[in-house]
Design a protein around this motif. Structure first.
Motif, short mmCIF file in Angstrom:
data_model
loop_
_atom_site.label_atom_id
_atom_site.label_comp_id
_atom_site.label_asym_id
_atom_site.label_seq_id
_atom_site.Cartn_x
_atom_site.Cartn_y
_atom_site.Cartn_z
N ASP A 15 0.82 -1.22 0.00
CA ASP A 15 0.00 0.00 0.00
C ASP A 15 0.85 1.26 0.00
OD1 ASP A 15 -2.32 -1.49 0.00
OD2 ASP A 15 -2.49 -1.48 2.17
N ASP A 16 1.86 1.32 0.86
CA ASP A 16 2.68 2.53 0.94
C ASP A 16 3.96 2.23 1.68
OD1 ASP A 16 3.42 5.15 0.53
OD2 ASP A 16 2.07 6.00 2.01
N ARG A 42 -9.63 6.45 -5.02
CA ARG A 42 -8.21 6.76 -4.87
C ARG A 42 -7.43 5.45 -4.71
NH1 ARG A 42 -5.64 6.56 -0.49
NH2 ARG A 42 -3.68 7.59 -0.12
N SER A 43 -6.29 5.36 -5.37
CA SER A 43 -5.46 4.16 -5.31
C SER A 43 -4.02 4.57 -5.04
CB SER A 43 -5.56 3.42 -6.66
OG SER A 43 -4.70 2.33 -6.71
N ARG A 44 -3.38 3.97 -4.01
CA ARG A 44 -1.97 4.23 -3.69
C ARG A 44 -1.25 2.89 -3.60
NH1 ARG A 44 2.02 7.26 -2.40
NH2 ARG A 44 0.97 9.26 -2.28
N GLY A 64 3.20 5.57 -6.02
CA GLY A 64 2.44 6.78 -6.27
C GLY A 64 0.97 6.60 -5.99
N GLU A 65 0.23 7.56 -6.51
CA GLU A 65 -1.20 7.61 -6.23
C GLU A 65 -1.94 8.10 -7.48
OE1 GLU A 65 -2.77 9.24 -2.42
OE2 GLU A 65 -3.44 10.85 -3.74
N TYR A 66 -3.10 7.51 -7.69
CA TYR A 66 -4.02 8.00 -8.70
C TYR A 66 -5.33 8.31 -8.00
CZ TYR A 66 -7.63 8.23 -12.18
OH TYR A 66 -8.70 8.66 -12.90
N ALA A 67 -5.87 9.50 -8.25
CA ALA A 67 -7.18 9.89 -7.72
C ALA A 67 -8.05 10.32 -8.89
CB ALA A 67 -7.03 11.02 -6.71
N LEU A 154 -2.09 1.04 -10.43
CA LEU A 154 -2.88 2.11 -9.83
C LEU A 154 -4.27 2.20 -10.46
CD1 LEU A 154 -0.18 4.92 -9.51
CD2 LEU A 154 -1.34 3.74 -7.62
N ALA A 158 -7.92 1.50 -8.76
CA ALA A 158 -8.91 2.57 -8.72
C ALA A 158 -10.25 2.15 -9.32
CB ALA A 158 -8.38 3.80 -9.47
#
Length: 184
Positions: A15-16, A42-44, A64-67, A154, A158
């Motif tokens: 996850d992170d 949101r996906s991290r 990273g992250e996609y929102a 990601l 999402a």
């Protein structure tokens, strides 16, 4: 955490990992034409890849992250950071990595994302690459692959598609599935 290993390739996702945060001293960013969407969350994710080739073990860690967002644009940013004396951190896979994304490797991440950013097919929203790790065996080519695979992961996260088949496929074949998820 999810991990897949073969004799030639290894991959792990989590996850992170804040210890690999990029401060953004330098960054590449922009807006890309994108598809309007009506769903998504949101996906991290953090992804680490190892690949054996010619007696060397190449390594790349990106996250990273996609929102999802409204409209018809995708705002993207690749943060870069390198310290004078980085402290080695345990990676997702066995071994330690230095946090950061040196200049040669940040260009590689951009090359991995460029074909998708220029396609107009990605969903609207915000994409940020803000985690990275490397070592002396890191390869720009593997960072290109890692950035591309991270984008697929990601977007799958999402939009409710399973991410494990993407990772397993890369470990088994060295190729990334060309099919992006349906964005709703």
């Amino acid at each position: 955490m999810f991990m897949v290993r073969t004799a030639g390739r290894e991959a792990a996702i989590d996850d992170d990992r804040r210890e690999f945060s990029l401060m953004g001293k330098r960054q590449g960013n922009g807006l890309a034409l994108a598809r309007p969407i009506s769903t998504g969350v949101r996906s991290r994710v953090v992804l680490e890849l190892h690949q054996n080739h010619g007696g060397c073990r190449f390594t790349a860690l990106v996250g990273g992250e996609y929102a999802p967002g409204e409209g018809d644009r995708l705002a993207w940013r690749v943060k870069c950071w390198e310290t004078v004396r980085p402290t080695p951190q345990p990676g997702l896979l066995p071994g330690t990595l230095l946090p950061g994304l040196p200049e040669e490797l940040d260009h590689a991440v951009g090359r991995g994302l460029d074909p998708y950013l220029n396609s107009g097919y990605l969903p609207a929203g915000r994409l940020v690459i803000d985690r990275a790790g490397y070592d002396r065996e890191s390869s720009p080519l593997l960072f290109v692959t890692a950035a591309e695979l991270l984008l697929h992961i990601l977007l799958a996260g999402a939009f409710g598609s399973p991410v494990e088949p993407l990772v397993t496929s890369w470990v088994a074949t060295g190729r990334i599935s060309a099919v992006l998820p349906d964005f709703g």
